[in-house]
Scaffold this motif. Structure first.
Motif, mmCIF file in Angstrom:
data_model
loop_
_atom_site.group_PDB
_atom_site.id
_atom_site.type_symbol
_atom_site.label_atom_id
_atom_site.label_comp_id
_atom_site.label_asym_id
_atom_site.label_seq_id
_atom_site.Cartn_x
_atom_site.Cartn_y
_atom_site.Cartn_z
ATOM 1 N N ALA A 1 0.832 -1.212 0.000
ATOM 2 C CA ALA A 1 0.000 0.000 0.000
ATOM 3 C C ALA A 1 0.861 1.256 0.000
ATOM 4 C CB ALA A 1 -0.931 -0.002 1.210
ATOM 5 N N THR A 2 1.907 1.266 0.810
ATOM 6 C CA THR A 2 2.780 2.447 0.872
ATOM 7 C C THR A 2 3.473 2.681 -0.462
ATOM 8 O OG1 THR A 2 3.156 2.049 3.230
ATOM 9 C CG2 THR A 2 4.680 3.534 2.128
ATOM 10 N N GLU A 3 3.990 1.599 -1.070
ATOM 11 C CA GLU A 3 4.664 1.730 -2.372
ATOM 12 C C GLU A 3 3.687 2.218 -3.443
ATOM 13 O OE1 GLU A 3 7.691 1.682 -3.107
ATOM 14 O OE2 GLU A 3 8.795 0.443 -1.688
ATOM 15 N N ALA A 4 2.462 1.716 -3.425
ATOM 16 C CA ALA A 4 1.469 2.158 -4.407
ATOM 17 C C ALA A 4 1.148 3.636 -4.199
ATOM 18 C CB ALA A 4 0.209 1.310 -4.291
ATOM 19 N N ALA A 5 0.961 4.035 -2.942
ATOM 20 C CA ALA A 5 0.649 5.442 -2.651
ATOM 21 C C ALA A 5 1.769 6.363 -3.117
ATOM 22 C CB ALA A 5 0.401 5.613 -1.154
ATOM 23 N N LEU A 6 3.018 5.928 -2.921
ATOM 24 C CA LEU A 6 4.165 6.744 -3.325
ATOM 25 C C LEU A 6 4.184 7.021 -4.824
ATOM 26 C CD1 LEU A 6 6.988 5.182 -1.121
ATOM 27 C CD2 LEU A 6 6.309 7.587 -1.125
ATOM 28 N N ARG A 7 3.569 6.155 -5.592
ATOM 29 C CA ARG A 7 3.559 6.308 -7.052
ATOM 30 C C ARG A 7 2.260 6.906 -7.576
ATOM 31 N NH1 ARG A 7 6.935 2.743 -5.249
ATOM 32 N NH2 ARG A 7 8.873 2.292 -6.363
ATOM 33 N N LEU A 8 1.283 7.062 -6.692
ATOM 34 C CA LEU A 8 -0.006 7.614 -7.113
ATOM 35 C C LEU A 8 -0.172 9.085 -6.716
ATOM 36 C CD1 LEU A 8 -2.276 4.567 -6.213
ATOM 37 C CD2 LEU A 8 -1.714 5.375 -8.516
ATOM 38 N N GLY A 9 0.671 9.582 -5.816
ATOM 39 C CA GLY A 9 0.573 10.974 -5.379
ATOM 40 C C GLY A 9 1.938 11.613 -5.257
ATOM 41 N N ASP A 10 1.952 12.925 -5.122
ATOM 42 C CA ASP A 10 3.217 13.639 -4.916
ATOM 43 C C ASP A 10 3.694 13.504 -3.474
ATOM 44 O OD1 ASP A 10 3.190 14.531 -7.568
ATOM 45 O OD2 ASP A 10 1.932 16.256 -7.045
ATOM 46 N N TYR A 11 2.726 13.376 -2.551
ATOM 47 C CA TYR A 11 3.045 13.209 -1.134
ATOM 48 C C TYR A 11 2.228 12.037 -0.589
ATOM 49 C CZ TYR A 11 5.316 17.787 -1.168
ATOM 50 O OH TYR A 11 6.151 18.838 -1.446
ATOM 51 N N THR A 12 2.893 11.122 0.091
ATOM 52 C CA THR A 12 2.209 10.045 0.799
ATOM 53 C C THR A 12 2.309 10.319 2.294
ATOM 54 O OG1 THR A 12 2.577 8.360 -0.887
ATOM 55 C CG2 THR A 12 2.277 7.585 1.374
ATOM 56 N N VAL A 13 1.169 10.288 2.962
ATOM 57 C CA VAL A 13 1.133 10.478 4.418
ATOM 58 C C VAL A 13 0.748 9.153 5.048
ATOM 59 C CG1 VAL A 13 0.256 11.865 6.326
ATOM 60 C CG2 VAL A 13 0.349 12.847 4.017
ATOM 61 N N THR A 14 1.632 8.626 5.862
ATOM 62 C CA THR A 14 1.372 7.350 6.526
ATOM 63 C C THR A 14 1.611 7.509 8.019
ATOM 64 O OG1 THR A 14 1.825 4.961 6.447
ATOM 65 C CG2 THR A 14 3.731 6.431 6.296
ATOM 66 N N GLU A 15 1.185 6.524 8.795
ATOM 67 C CA GLU A 15 1.373 6.603 10.239
ATOM 68 C C GLU A 15 1.957 5.298 10.755
ATOM 69 O OE1 GLU A 15 -1.909 6.669 12.884
ATOM 70 O OE2 GLU A 15 -2.872 4.936 11.975
ATOM 71 N N ALA A 16 2.529 5.368 11.937
ATOM 72 C CA ALA A 16 2.987 4.185 12.663
ATOM 73 C C ALA A 16 2.325 4.202 14.032
ATOM 74 C CB ALA A 16 4.510 4.196 12.807
ATOM 75 N N GLY A 17 1.968 3.039 14.540
ATOM 76 C CA GLY A 17 1.139 2.953 15.729
ATOM 77 C C GLY A 17 1.793 3.434 17.011
ATOM 78 N N PHE A 18 0.936 3.830 17.956
ATOM 79 C CA PHE A 18 1.334 4.273 19.293
ATOM 80 C C PHE A 18 2.416 5.356 19.240
ATOM 81 C CE2 PHE A 18 -0.504 0.021 20.494
ATOM 82 C CZ PHE A 18 -1.596 0.541 21.149
ATOM 83 N N GLY A 19 3.274 5.429 20.273
ATOM 84 C CA GLY A 19 4.281 6.478 20.318
ATOM 85 C C GLY A 19 5.461 6.191 19.414
ATOM 86 N N ALA A 20 6.317 7.207 19.261
ATOM 87 C CA ALA A 20 7.461 7.076 18.353
ATOM 88 C C ALA A 20 8.466 6.033 18.822
ATOM 89 C CB ALA A 20 8.156 8.430 18.189
ATOM 90 N N ASP A 21 8.479 5.723 20.126
ATOM 91 C CA ASP A 21 9.401 4.699 20.626
ATOM 92 C C ASP A 21 9.008 3.313 20.159
ATOM 93 O OD1 ASP A 21 7.114 5.108 22.296
ATOM 94 O OD2 ASP A 21 8.016 3.814 23.818
ATOM 95 N N LEU A 22 7.766 3.147 19.746
ATOM 96 C CA LEU A 22 7.287 1.851 19.261
ATOM 97 C C LEU A 22 7.089 1.890 17.743
ATOM 98 C CD1 LEU A 22 4.829 0.986 22.168
ATOM 99 C CD2 LEU A 22 6.924 -0.232 21.572
ATOM 100 N N GLY A 23 5.983 2.472 17.286
ATOM 101 C CA GLY A 23 5.677 2.426 15.866
ATOM 102 C C GLY A 23 6.718 3.052 14.962
ATOM 103 N N ALA A 24 7.187 4.248 15.301
ATOM 104 C CA ALA A 24 8.152 4.914 14.424
ATOM 105 C C ALA A 24 9.482 4.181 14.403
ATOM 106 C CB ALA A 24 8.354 6.364 14.856
#
Length: 556
Positions: free
Chosen positions: A284-307
């Motif tokens: 999904a992320t790779e497809a979004a990167l090729r379908l738009g100029d900017y892809t906005v995605t998230e990672a779960g919980f706080g940055a110490d975990l998801g990010a």
């Protein structure tokens, strides 16, 4: 004040074909699931693999609190805002799990005027991806038990079967069970247990696979247990990876939906970040990167975990690293990290903000270690005062991080334009130079100690006797060269959920390692974290209902 579901139900959706056209997709590129949902066809995904990628924005947050941070809401609102300022954007989000939807956390479709729609479908059964993952996982369990029952040609030790069944609900009664009771006809009795579906390795595999062939290859590497002479047994030994992939062939395709403002959103995959790797699918992320100029995605919980997991586990599987990272914070949450209880959050308290800001500051400092520029989104609540907002901006200035006030819950994309402009300016002025936190060649113990020191702010890692034995065995099997996925409470940098703010001088205890060889990482279970949650005393399900004409009620 209207609820999220009331706002969603009053919104006018466009046919998904129209949304697809805005990013260059035709009806032939879609597999329709009704009028407002679709999956991308394989032909559409393959046809765009050679196209140039756009910019990637990762949205994460401070350590979560009951006060709420609104990470998914900001992700959606930021993408809407980017479109408003003329930057074509596409969202890449995870799918919600029924466990927290029916339990306590809520859904994952955003909130207020920054939601992905149809929110009822997304938060419930959606396109059946969760059920397909559950079916594939439990099909493997059935095949393992059948193999043992039918003569056990592989010499599998029933006491050492490590593969668990799953269900996409919070059900503490299933954490430990006995299967095969009732005599010889019913199978071979053995201890078993259930995880929640989002903790299944098959979920992780679906989210990291790049194609059907890669899916089958990863499935074949799943460790299911050990023989009587303690040799590992894999799915490839059972020769069922093809059958499992067959159950997952449609679930592997990303789902296309829309925001209230018509921004395209690929919602796909849903691993938790406290017990799994917490990111939506690579496809999904790779497809979004090729379908738009900017892809906005998230990672779960706080940055110490998801990010951390996005950057150390998912990014090496992507064609590019994030160009910028947005850290979501709220004044309410900063107060809680500063020692204020939920009951006291309505009162102005600048001293608590100063104390709680340590949590945000540590997350910003951690993310800068990856050499990716960071922007803070100060997500608004109506009780916030101007003095409190000004203080957060001053404190951000002191650590040299740009901050933008954000009010997307109430205003949608219009309330995120300041954040969108700040992110675009940051990307344009400060090129990312992504560096991973550790090398695969480091031992598992070194990786754990690196994460605890560099991300959590702890001083040491303590390994249980079982974990020490596993470290030696995994090194012997060559599994120690894999990334590490820390399963830890989301509420604290430490493994103690009561230690808020930015604790230091603590030790993290790893009680057990779980090899996820198909996914390509090793899970480290810390503290009391569990892979099958339980329901609270008053689950959210108590407020849910459906009208005679089929309309959902009480879904947030």
């Amino acid at each position: 004040m209207k609820s999220d579901i009331e706002i969603a139900q009053e919104s006018t959706l466009k046919p998904i074909n129209e949304i697809a056209q805005t990013i260059g997709l035709s009806e032939d590129d879609l597999s329709l699931y009704g009028k407002y949902k679709a999956k991308l066809a394989w032909s559409a995904i393959e046809a765009r693999k050679q196209e140039k990628t756009g910019k990637l924005i990762l949205v994460t947050a401070i350590s979560p609190t009951p006060a709420g941070e609104g990470k998914s809401t900001v992700t959606i609102g930021l993408a809407d805002a980017l479109n408003r300022i003329g930057k074509q954007s596409v969202i890449a989000l995870r799918e919600p799990s029924l466990g927290p939807v029916m339990g306590v956390k809520g859904g994952a479709a955003g909130g207020g005027m920054a939601q992905v729609l149809p929110m009822e479908d997304i938060n419930l059964h959606f396109t059946g991806d969760m059920h397909a993952i559950t079916a594939a996982n439990n099909a493997l369990s059935a095949l393992i038990d059948n193999h043992i029952h039918q003569g056990n040609e592989l010499n599998i030790d029933p006491r050492r079967v490590t593969w668990k069944r799953v269900v996409d609900l919070n059900d503490r009664a299933l954490r430990q069970v006995i299967v095969g009771l009732g005599g010889p006809v019913q199978g071979v009795p053995r201890e078993d247990g259930f995880d929640i579906t989002v903790a299944s390795e098959i979920m992780a595999i679906l989210c990291l696979a790049s194609s059907i062939d890669d899916l089958k290859e990863r499935l074949s590497h799943i460790l299911i247990g050990y023989t009587y002479d303690r040799q590992p047994v894999y799915v490839a030994d059972l020769q069922v990876q093809g059958a499992l992939a067959l159950l997952l062939k449609d679930a592997l395709k990303p789902n296309l939906v829309q925001t209230i403002e018509g921004t395209p959103a690929l919602v796909h995959g849903g691993p938790f970040a406290n017990i799994a790797h917490g990111c939506n699918s690579v496809i999904a992320t790779e497809a979004a990167l090729r379908l738009g100029d900017y892809t906005v995605t998230e990672a779960g919980f706080g940055a110490d975990l998801g990010a951390e997991k996005f950057l150390d586990i998912k990014t090496p599987n992507l064609s590019k690293a994030p160009d910028a990272i947005v850290v979501v914070a709220t004044i309410r949450a900063l107060k809680m990290h500063g020692g204020v209880p939920v009951s006291g959050l309505g009162s102005e308290n600048t001293e608590a903000i100063r104390a709680g800001f340590s949590n945000l500051a540590r997350h910003v400092s951690n993310l800068r270690k990856y050499q990716i520029p960071v922007v803070v989104a100060l997500n608004a609540f109506v009780q916030d005062t101007e003095a409190e907002r000004n203080l957060v901006e001053t404190l951000c200035q002191e650590i040299d991080v740009q901050v933008a006030r954000t009010n997307v819950w109430a205003e949608g994309g219009a309330g995120g334009e300041a954040l969108a402009n700040a992110v675009v300016a940051t990307i344009d002025s400060t090129p990312a130079d992504y560096h991973r936190l550790y090398d695969d060649q480091q031992s598992l113990a070194d990786k754990a100690e690196t994460i605890v020191r560099e991300i959590y702010g702890g001083t040491a890692v303590e390994f249980s006797a079982k974990a020490k034995g596993q470290l030696a065995a995994f090194a012997e099997n060559g599994w120690d060269q894999l990334p590490l996925c820390m399963a830890k409470t989301q509420y604290s940098f430490s493994d103690d959920p009561k230690k808020l703010g930015a604790p230091s001088d603590f030790t993290v205890t790893i009680r057990e390692f779980v090899p996820k060889l198909g996914a390509g990482f090793i899970v480290a279970l810390t503290g009391a974290v569990m892979t099958m949650p339980g329901l609270p005393k008053e689950p959210a399900a108590l407020k849910m209902d459906v009208t005679a004409d089929g309309q959902a009620i009480g879904l947030f």
